[in-house]
Structure formats: structure tokens, C-alpha cells
Design a protein around this motif. Structure first.
Motif, PDB file in Angstrom:
ATOM      1  N   GLU A 172       1.955  -7.581  -4.473  1.00  0.00           N
ATOM      2  CA  GLU A 172       2.068  -8.135  -3.551  1.00  0.00           C
ATOM      3  C   GLU A 172       1.657  -9.732  -3.670  1.00  0.00           C
ATOM      4  N   ASN A 219     -12.038  -2.668   0.377  1.00  0.00           N
ATOM      5  CA  ASN A 219     -10.757  -2.747   1.605  1.00  0.00           C
ATOM      6  C   ASN A 219     -10.991  -2.328   1.770  1.00  0.00           C
ATOM      7  N   GLU A 274      -2.987  -7.844   8.137  1.00  0.00           N
ATOM      8  CA  GLU A 274      -2.121  -7.790   6.517  1.00  0.00           C
ATOM      9  C   GLU A 274      -0.735  -8.324   7.642  1.00  0.00           C
ATOM     10  N   ARG A 280     -13.213  -4.756   4.939  1.00  0.00           N
ATOM     11  CA  ARG A 280     -13.083  -4.427   4.551  1.00  0.00           C
ATOM     12  C   ARG A 280     -14.377  -3.954   3.748  1.00  0.00           C
ATOM     13  N   TRP A 333      -3.418  -6.132  -6.932  1.00  0.00           N
ATOM     14  CA  TRP A 333      -3.557  -5.272  -6.687  1.00  0.00           C
ATOM     15  C   TRP A 333      -2.839  -4.066  -7.176  1.00  0.00           C
ATOM     16  N   PRO A 337      -9.275  -9.706  -4.981  1.00  0.00           N
ATOM     17  CA  PRO A 337      -7.394  -9.735  -5.012  1.00  0.00           C
ATOM     18  C   PRO A 337      -7.881 -11.207  -6.267  1.00  0.00           C
ATOM     19  N   ASN A 387      -4.698 -12.295   2.361  1.00  0.00           N
ATOM     20  CA  ASN A 387      -5.868 -12.941   0.832  1.00  0.00           C
ATOM     21  C   ASN A 387      -4.529 -12.959  -0.032  1.00  0.00           C
ATOM     22  N   ASN A 388      -3.761 -12.175  -0.212  1.00  0.00           N
ATOM     23  CA  ASN A 388      -2.689 -12.513  -1.686  1.00  0.00           C
ATOM     24  C   ASN A 388      -1.466 -13.363  -0.866  1.00  0.00           C
ATOM     25  N   ARG A 448     -13.956  -5.073  -8.834  1.00  0.00           N
ATOM     26  CA  ARG A 448     -12.430  -6.202  -8.548  1.00  0.00           C
ATOM     27  C   ARG A 448     -11.600  -6.380  -7.584  1.00  0.00           C
ATOM     28  N   ASP A 450       0.862  -1.243  -0.132  1.00  0.00           N
ATOM     29  CA  ASP A 450      -0.217  -0.234  -0.482  1.00  0.00           C
ATOM     30  C   ASP A 450       1.078   0.898   0.303  1.00  0.00           C
ATOM     31  N   ALA A 509      -1.622  -7.914   2.124  1.00  0.00           N
ATOM     32  CA  ALA A 509      -2.501  -7.912   2.514  1.00  0.00           C
ATOM     33  C   ALA A 509      -2.927  -9.934   3.020  1.00  0.00           C
ATOM     34  N   THR A 514      -7.213   1.235   4.429  1.00  0.00           N
ATOM     35  CA  THR A 514      -6.108   1.246   2.489  1.00  0.00           C
ATOM     36  C   THR A 514      -6.448   1.890   1.422  1.00  0.00           C
ATOM     37  N   GLN A 547      -0.192  -0.416   6.712  1.00  0.00           N
ATOM     38  CA  GLN A 547       0.733  -1.579   6.066  1.00  0.00           C
ATOM     39  C   GLN A 547       2.228  -0.615   6.851  1.00  0.00           C
TER      40      GLN A 547
END
Ligand code: MLT
Length: 332
Positions: free
Chosen positions: A70, A208, A235, A147, A191, A170, A90-91, A168, A32, A88, A212, A38
Motif C-alpha cells: 500500500e 484491522n 480508506e 480497527r 501490509w 502499519p 494510515n498508509n 503488528r 486487500d 488505508a 478487512t 476496498q
């Protein structure tokens, strides 16, 4: 003096502002931009690392995905071409499916849940599994809040309102399936491409945390926020396992201690800043809509359709039940 300045001033006093000439400077990728959780975690980690190592170790943050997207930073850290990354959760899931439990919709329902889960035995099991699966070690956590959904077209309060929106997400199967359970096909996208896609209206929206959205300046290209709570974003700060193993036991402990201290700071940062940032986004012209009926329809559709689809991937239904009971909730 804000929270961040106070923390960093304290650490700098201990260090007397100078590092030994031989200090190892590690590269820390940050997905970010400035002003988010972050960066806050990263700065707190560097200050704590310098202090604990007596200035022998430090780090430099590279914001806004300068060192790669990411998901790519996980591979880079695993192969030893990158030292640290903050990204994050999720990544990370595509590389270590067991951490998917932390991105299942409506599992983490508060910052306290997130702290309990990440800092307890379950968090430790996920850390061990991620080392094995992905070659990276989670040493700290940024807590970023729920989010929320943003879009440029209309206020959204019901599942039906999502129809016709291009959203959108991830590249994360759990999140893709969640939107499908709400009746739309989301657009998986890296991202680093998201701001431009929103700006050029390739997609209408994304989700998000408030922190963020602010750090990424999404208020410049998005108008409406829906105050969803489907995922509480955590994260992790990860270190390349090969780098970690190359350190002496004493240095390893300093890295772990610095990660722990930065994690505690991150929770306080979110508690102190999130409401202010949400107000700032409204002051910049965004509007906030509450989901209808306390989000009932979103919750029912997502938990009924998505949880069972991922039992195998997260290591079995028992894993989810273990998480739910540890958070004081009923098993499924
Ligand atoms: C994503 O949407 O890909 C991530 O949540 C971005 C982030 O790290 O903030």
C-alpha cells in the motif's frame, strides 16, 4: 441479490455491457482481498466511471497488493507509474502528515463522524494538502469500520492483557505510539507481509476492521478479537495527480463524480454488511471480547499520551480542535 450485485447491475444496464474499443483502462491497485470495503469501493467506482464517461473510461482492480504494498502504491501513483490505488489512510500519513488527524486515536467515533469529516471542508483541505505533499489526489473514500485487535493467544480485555503480545502495526508513527501508550512495543510491518507473519507466528496479533479481517482471511490464523474502537478506518481512493491533470476538464469531472458516487455506496455497504461479516467471523471460530469498563483505560492512555505528540505534525493543536468541534466535541 446483494447490495453489490444490485449496484453493478444498474450501472451495466446503462452501459449496455459494451465499451468502445478506444476506452482507456486504468489500473487500480487494491491492498486487500475480495469481499472487503476496498473491493466494494473499487467496483462501484469502475461501474460509475464507465457510466459517466459513456464507456470511454474504465478500470481494472488488482486485489491483494498485486501492484505493490500500500505505501509503495502512493509513490508509484505520485510518479505516474500507477493510475489509481485504494489503501488505508494510515498508509498515506507517512507521505502527507496532515491526514494524520484521521488516524489519531479516538477522534473518529462513528461512521457518521467519518462521513462528516471526509466529505466536508476539513476533508477538502486534506485532499488539497495531500496533492501538494504526496502528488496524489483523493477522489473517494471507503469506510471500513473500527480497527479491532486480533491475536492468536488469549482474550484481551484490559491494557494489562496486552503484555507479552507481539502486535503488528502499519509503519505509522501514530499507531506505534498508541501501542506504546498501552505499554507494549508493537512491530511495524508492511501490509503485504502481515498474513504470512501471523501464520508463521512472527507476530501474535494485529488490528484491522472486521471487513478487512474477513477479506484477508485472518480468521484462518487468528482466534481472539477485542472490540476496540481506537481508529475508525477510512480508506481513500487516490488517483495519480499527473494522470488527473492530463485529463480534459470534462473527464476530470467524470472521475470526481464517479468517486463521489462510489463513496456514497461504500457507506451503505458498511451499514449493510458489517454485522453480517462479524457474525460470519464468529461462525468461523473467532471469539469477541469487549474492552473492560467501556475501553476507559485504553482511551485515557492513548488520548493523553498520543494527541500532544502529534500536534506539530498535523499542523498544530488548532487543527485537531477544529476537527473535534466540527464533530460536536469539546476542544482540548
Ligand atoms: C494496514 O493495516 O496496513 C491497513 O489497514 C491494511 C488495509 O488497507 O486494509
Amino acid at each position: 441479490m446483494n447490495m453489490m450485485t444490485r449496484f453493478l447491475t444498474g450501472a451495466a444496464t446503462v452501459l449496455a455491457l459494451s465499451l468502445p474499443a478506444h476506452a482507456a483502462e486504468y489500473r487500480i491497485a487494491v491492498g486487500d482481498g475480495a469481499g472487503g470495503t476496498q473491493e466494494a469501493l473499487g467496483k462501484a467506482f469502475v461501474a460509475a466511471l464507465e457510466e459517466k464517461s459513456g464507456g470511454n473510461m474504465t478500470g481494472k482492480l488488482f486485489l491483494n497488493g498485486q501492484l505493490g504494498d500500500e505505501q509503495d502504491t502512493v509513490t508509484a501513483a505520485a510518479t505516474g507509474t500507477l493510475d489509481f490505488s485504494i489503501l488505508a489512510i494510515n498508509n498515506i500519513t507517512p507521505f502527507s502528515p496532515s491526514v494524520g488527524t484521521m488516524t489519531l486515536p479516538y477522534v473518529i467515533l462513528s461512521l457518521e463522524d467519518a462521513e462528516k469529516l471526509t466529505q466536508g471542508d476539513i476533508g477538502q483541505q486534506m485532499i488539497d494538502q495531500t496533492i501538494e505533499d504526496a502528488g496524489v489526489r483523493i477522489i473517494g473514500w471507503a469506510y471500513s469500520g473500527f480497527r479491532v485487535l486480533t491475536n492468536s493467544k488469549k482474550p484481551v480485555s484490559t491494557v494489562a492483557d496486552l503484555k507479552d503480545l507481539v502486535v503488528r502495526v502499519p509503519k505509522n508513527e501514530i499507531m506505534i505510539e498508541t501501542y506504546k501508550s498501552w505499554g507494549i512495543n508493537p512491530t511495524p510491518m508492511a501490509w503485504g507481509e502481515t498474513f504470512a507473519a501471523l501464520q508463521q507466528k512472527v507476530v501474535d496479533g494485529q488490528d484491522n476492521p472486521y471487513m478487512t479481517i474477513y477479506a484477508m482471511k485472518f480468521d484462518e490464523v487468528q482466534k481472539h478479537i477485542t472490540n476496540l474502537r481506537y481508529i475508525f478506518s477510512i480508506e481513500p481512493l487516490i488517483v495519480s495527480e499527473s494522470l488527473f491533470q492530463s485529463l480534459s476538464p470534462e473527464e476530470q469531472q467524470q472521475v470526481l463524480d464517479a468517486g463521489k458516487e462510489a463513496t456514497a455506496f461504500s457507506a451503505e455497504f458498511l451499514r449493510g454488511e458489517e454485522a453480517k461479516i462479524r457474525d460470519e467471523l464468529v461462525a468461523r471460530g473467532m471469539d469477541i471480547t469487549e474492552p473492560a469498563e467501556g475501553e476507559k483505560e485504553f482511551i485515557e492512555l492513548a488520548t493523553n499520551a498520543v494527541w500532544p505528540k502529534f500536534y506539530d505534525q498535523i499542523g498544530g493543536k488548532d487543527v485537531l480542535n477544529n476537527v473535534l468541534t466540527s464533530l460536536g466535541r469539546d476542544p482540548v
